[in-house]
Design a protein around this motif. Structure first.
Motif, PDB file in Angstrom:
ATOM      1  N   ASN A 410       0.791  -1.221   0.000  1.00  0.00           N
ATOM      2  CA  ASN A 410       0.000   0.000   0.000  1.00  0.00           C
ATOM      3  C   ASN A 410       0.825   1.274   0.000  1.00  0.00           C
ATOM      4  OD1 ASN A 410      -2.288  -1.631   0.248  1.00  0.00           O
ATOM      5  ND2 ASN A 410      -2.146  -1.634   2.475  1.00  0.00           N
ATOM      6  N   GLY A 411       2.114   1.168   0.310  1.00  0.00           N
ATOM      7  CA  GLY A 411       2.896   2.383   0.441  1.00  0.00           C
ATOM      8  C   GLY A 411       2.459   3.174   1.666  1.00  0.00           C
ATOM      9  N   LEU A 412       2.280   4.467   1.461  1.00  0.00           N
ATOM     10  CA  LEU A 412       1.927   5.333   2.583  1.00  0.00           C
ATOM     11  C   LEU A 412       0.480   5.170   3.002  1.00  0.00           C
ATOM     12  CD1 LEU A 412       2.987   7.570   4.429  1.00  0.00           C
ATOM     13  CD2 LEU A 412       2.183   9.218   2.752  1.00  0.00           C
ATOM     14  N   GLY A 413      -0.410   4.959   2.049  1.00  0.00           N
ATOM     15  CA  GLY A 413      -1.823   4.871   2.395  1.00  0.00           C
ATOM     16  C   GLY A 413      -2.559   3.952   1.466  1.00  0.00           C
ATOM     17  N   THR A 414      -3.756   3.563   1.876  1.00  0.00           N
ATOM     18  CA  THR A 414      -4.549   2.642   1.077  1.00  0.00           C
ATOM     19  C   THR A 414      -5.233   3.346  -0.080  1.00  0.00           C
ATOM     20  OG1 THR A 414      -6.356   2.995   2.654  1.00  0.00           O
ATOM     21  CG2 THR A 414      -4.924   1.106   3.011  1.00  0.00           C
ATOM     22  N   THR A 415      -5.562   4.618   0.066  1.00  0.00           N
ATOM     23  CA  THR A 415      -6.152   5.392  -1.021  1.00  0.00           C
ATOM     24  C   THR A 415      -5.345   6.661  -1.170  1.00  0.00           C
ATOM     25  OG1 THR A 415      -7.688   6.504   0.491  1.00  0.00           O
ATOM     26  CG2 THR A 415      -8.458   4.492  -0.597  1.00  0.00           C
ATOM     27  N   LEU A 416      -4.909   6.931  -2.380  1.00  0.00           N
ATOM     28  CA  LEU A 416      -4.020   8.059  -2.606  1.00  0.00           C
ATOM     29  C   LEU A 416      -4.346   8.687  -3.948  1.00  0.00           C
ATOM     30  CD1 LEU A 416      -1.674   9.345  -1.068  1.00  0.00           C
ATOM     31  CD2 LEU A 416      -0.123   7.988  -2.433  1.00  0.00           C
TER      32      LEU A 416
END
Length: 814
Positions: A410-416
């Motif tokens: 996901n990296g930093l967030g789930t929705t970007l």
């Protein structure tokens, strides 16, 4: 004789060390909780301030705009605003028979913000461009109107002063645009003068209503301003379009505050649990010290619960005082750890509530631990099973692996999305901290095993080292505790500083790649054709760049003087080799661009001869060719000046030279940095927690030495009387304490740098822009931690040595 219950609060004074430790424990606990609340609140205020810094100050209050209105209706509409402006349609005003494009306008106090070149007075103020094109002079009369020219002023140009920021699209002409698309404004002295204009300007007018106000300091103030402002513009009942920019800033501030608070929650919970464990340790030590008194009370009929409350009577006041001092410290130190100092109303009361909650939890832990300890001591023996046997490092390592999977996926967030703040994935965010914690637990376990086997070591050839090792082995509990907290402190500080620094550098790097240089402006193709010369003052700082769809035309001799590049020498070498020798122009292939000949409109046939992974402005896809390869500069899409100078310096130089420009871009403002700042603020608090842990480790080390003062004094005094030189004893203590500090620094730094190095590239708020975040230069951080560690080692060794030097042998033997 006073009963022990009534004398309990005063009995705490007989153990000042326990008193100090109790106060320090809840002080740090209260500080962490209160600081988290204040940090989250200040993040919202800081986000609001950042958004306002990117907004026009006159647009903070809801405003109204309208176009295509009859001039007779637009004039009274403008009077409803605190700062209302009226502009006519673009026409061809005629002064001397040389009509050119222009428009008329009125805005209160506009003339006070213009630079007069000739004349003055209350008549028409004509911009220099129109005056030059139409040969207008002071005293000329507008054809079809009684209005006369009283002044010539300098045209407004980018960047404008703040007073004009809301009108910039109307009052700043685009000199490179088509005829009639944009023009400067001819200002009238009063609204009634607009009625005296020629009939061709009677329709198609535009209106802007602004309500200047002071910038709100907190989100609550901004919400109040928004609500009152919308109510005001609604009450006017004008058929105009409402603009409410402050609502977007408020939403961003709320999102930033929620993101920071949610990201800090796990860290705060862990800190609270560690602090409560410290309270339990203090309570166990109190029960050991009060063993005789507790046994007497138990014999007289007091149960474990009553004896637990006996601990509260003695330790309760220090715990409460420590918690309140933590709240005070969090408020006073707010500028040092928070992104801003503006707090929302009620933040202090919320922080006080959380502090009281953890104080009550500390009192409950004191009751429970004291009751459990007395129950175990006086009623039955506990089983030999210990929590130390549990492989906690494996449990934490398993959690770190799960966090890594979340971070990788996901990296930093789930929705970007590009228009939203990153919704921070807390599980992914904790990966580097979990790695540090697992490494710290593993290091302390290995250290405990090593000290248990240290009796086999014979280092008597180095007496200082042998004595240091013996003292460490004799205090394995305090030693491993200090190392554990020290590793956590070093690792947390390094992780927080690394990620926060990476976010700052990533924003700067991405902005540089997006713009290409510190500042850019679009200019006429006459510069590329050689019809207009650039000012000599721009040499060495500015270059001319042609921009076509998917390609850049650069000047090899000057490009590296202005462009933002990681390796200027390599780019200079590659670009200098792009020499055209026929119909095909050699080009650099950037990133994922096709490695084949390609035809781009306005450019010759391009053939890639070398490649680079990324390039300013192009990112990871496109082509670069030399300006010498372009035989028809007028066919290139547009020409821009890239400069290493600030935008204001570049534009002022161009204005002095009379060079027209448009489409300005400033590296410092081109990207919305709030997503980066949100992550930076989060890990800034992580760094603050690391500093708190470092203080805890240093205090724990000094307290451990103070507790062992008598033991150190005996061994040191006997050693010196048996012939050991004071210098050897001093070096022995330095080795003992220096070994602890070295282990903490080395293990903490390696764990944090390795975990942060893996996590930082994936903690990217804008993954669609290159380059990805990378670890910053960590040398200053390491140097600071080493110096701090050396200071603590020297102070601790001096305290340990002082006890041996001041000891009286007879009293020690007795």
């Amino acid at each position: 004789m006073q009963l022990p219950w009534r004398a309990a609060p005063r009995a705490a004074l007989s153990s000042p060390l326990t008193l100090v430790v109790s106060i320090a424990t809840t002080l740090l606990l209260g500080f962490v909780v209160a600081a988290a609340v204040m940090h989250s609140s200040s993040s919202g205020g800081a986000a609001l301030a950042y958004q306002q810094s990117r907004m026009c100050s006159q647009s903070v209050h809801p405003s109204l705009d309208g176009e295509g209105l009859p001039l007779a209706d637009a004039v009274p509409m403008a009077a409803h605003g605190d700062l209302g402006a009226v502009y006519t349609r673009i026409g061809r005003p005629d002064f001397n028979g040389l009509a050119t494009y222009g428009r008329f306008g009125y805005r209160p106090e506009a003339r006070a913000h213009l630079t007069v070149l000739e004349g003055g007075g209350s008549g028409l103020w004509v911009p220099q461009t129109i005056a030059t094109a139409a040969r207008v002079k002071v005293g000329d009369r507008l054809t079809g109107s009684p209005l006369t020219v009283s002044a010539i002023y300098a045209d407004l140009a980018h960047p404008v002063e703040d007073w004009w920021c809301s009108e910039v699209k109307t009052v700043v002409p685009n000199a490179l645009g088509g005829d009639g698309e944009s023009t400067s404004v001819i200002w009238v002295g009063q609204p009634s003068d607009l009625a005296a204009l020629p009939p061709e300007f009677a329709g198609g007018a535009s209106v802007s209503l602004r309500f200047p106000t002071d910038a709100p300091a907190t989100v609550a103030d901004a919400e109040t301003l928004r609500d009152k402002g919308n109510a005001l513009v609604e009450s006017l009942g004008l058929p105009l379009t409402r603009t409410d920019l402050v609502s977007g800033a408020i939403s961003a501030a709320h999102a930033a505050e929620r993101n920071v608070a949610s990201a800090l929650l796990p860290l705060v919970l862990i800190s609270v649990l560690v602090g409560l464990a410290g309270v339990g340790t203090v309570t166990v030590q109190w029960a050991q010290r009060r063993h005789s008194e507790l046994r007497l009370l138990w014999v007289r009929g007091a149960g474990p619960l009553a004896l637990g409350f006996r601990g509260v009577l003695e330790l309760g006041l220090p715990l409460v005082v420590g918690g309140l001092l933590g709240l005070v410290a969090a408020r006073l130190l707010l500028p040092l750890y928070a992104p801003g100092v503006a707090l929302a109303p009620g933040t202090l009361w919320s922080a006080l509530g959380f502090v009281l909650a953890v104080v009550l939890a500390s009192l409950a832990v004191t009751v429970f631990v004291a009751a459990w300890r007395t129950h175990r001591t006086f009623q039955r023996r506990a089983r030999s099973w210990r929590l130390a046997v549990v492989p906690w490092e494996l449990v934490v390592a398993g959690l770190a692996v799960l966090a890594w999977f979340r971070l990788s996926r996901n990296g930093l967030g789930t929705t970007l999305k590009g228009t939203e703040l990153p919704r921070i994935d807390v599980a992914a965010l904790t990966f580097p901290l979990l790695v540090v914690l697992a490494t710290a637990l593993l290091a302390t376990r290995l250290l405990r095993w090593a000290l248990a086997l240290s009796h086999r070591v014979q280092w008597w050839r180095v007496p200082a080292a042998q004595l240091a090792l013996r003292r460490l082995a004799a205090a394995v509990g305090p030693v491993t505790g200090v190392v554990l907290v020290g590793v956590l402190a070093v690792g947390t500080i390094a992780v927080g500083s690394s990620v926060a620094g990476a976010q700052r550098s990533a924003l700067d790097s991405k902005s540089g790649v997006f713009v290409g240089a510190n500042s850019t402006v679009q200019v006429s193709q006459d510069i590329a054709l050689g019809k207009v010369e650039l000012p000599s003052s721009l040499q060495g700082t500015t270059t001319l760049v042609g921009v076509s769809t998917g390609a850049l035309v650069v000047d090899p001799a000057t490009f590296t003087d202005a462009a933002v590049l990681d390796d200027a020498a390599e780019v200079r070498t590659l670009v200098s080799g792009l020499r055209r020798s026929g119909d095909v122009a050699p080009a650099l292939r950037i990133g994922r661009a096709a490695d084949q000949e390609i035809q781009i409109t306005g450019l010759p046939l391009l053939k890639p001869v070398a490649s680079l992974a990324t390039f300013p402005k192009l990112g990871t896809r496109g082509y670069v060719l030399s300006r010498e390869s372009v035989t028809a500069p007028e066919h290139v899409g547009s020409w821009h000046l890239w400069s290493s100078l600030p935008l204001s310096a570049l534009t002022s130089t161009l204005q002095e030279a009379g060079i027209h420009y448009t489409n300005v871009a400033d590296r410092a403002r081109v990207l919305d940095g709030l997503p980066f700042l949100t992550v930076e603020w989060t890990f800034g608090f992580v760094t603050a927690i690391g500093v708190v842990l470092a203080v805890v480790a240093a205090v724990a080390l000094l307290l451990a030495i103070e507790v062992r003062r008598r033991q150190n004094a005996v061994s040191g005094a006997l050693s010196t009387r048996m012939g050991m030189r004071p210098a050897v004893l001093w070096s022995s203590h330095l080795m003992e304490i220096g070994a602890l500090a070295s282990v903490a620094l080395l293990v903490g730094a390696l764990a944090s740098f390795a975990s942060a190095g893996a996590a930082v590239p994936r903690l990217d708020p804008a993954p669609w822009l290159n380059p990805a975040p990378s670890l910053p230069n960590l040398t200053p951080l390491v140097g600071t931690m080493v110096l701090g560690g050396l200071l603590v080692v020297v102070v601790a060794a001096w305290l340990a040595l002082r006890g041996a030097r001041t000891a009286r042998m007879g009293e020690l033997l007795r």
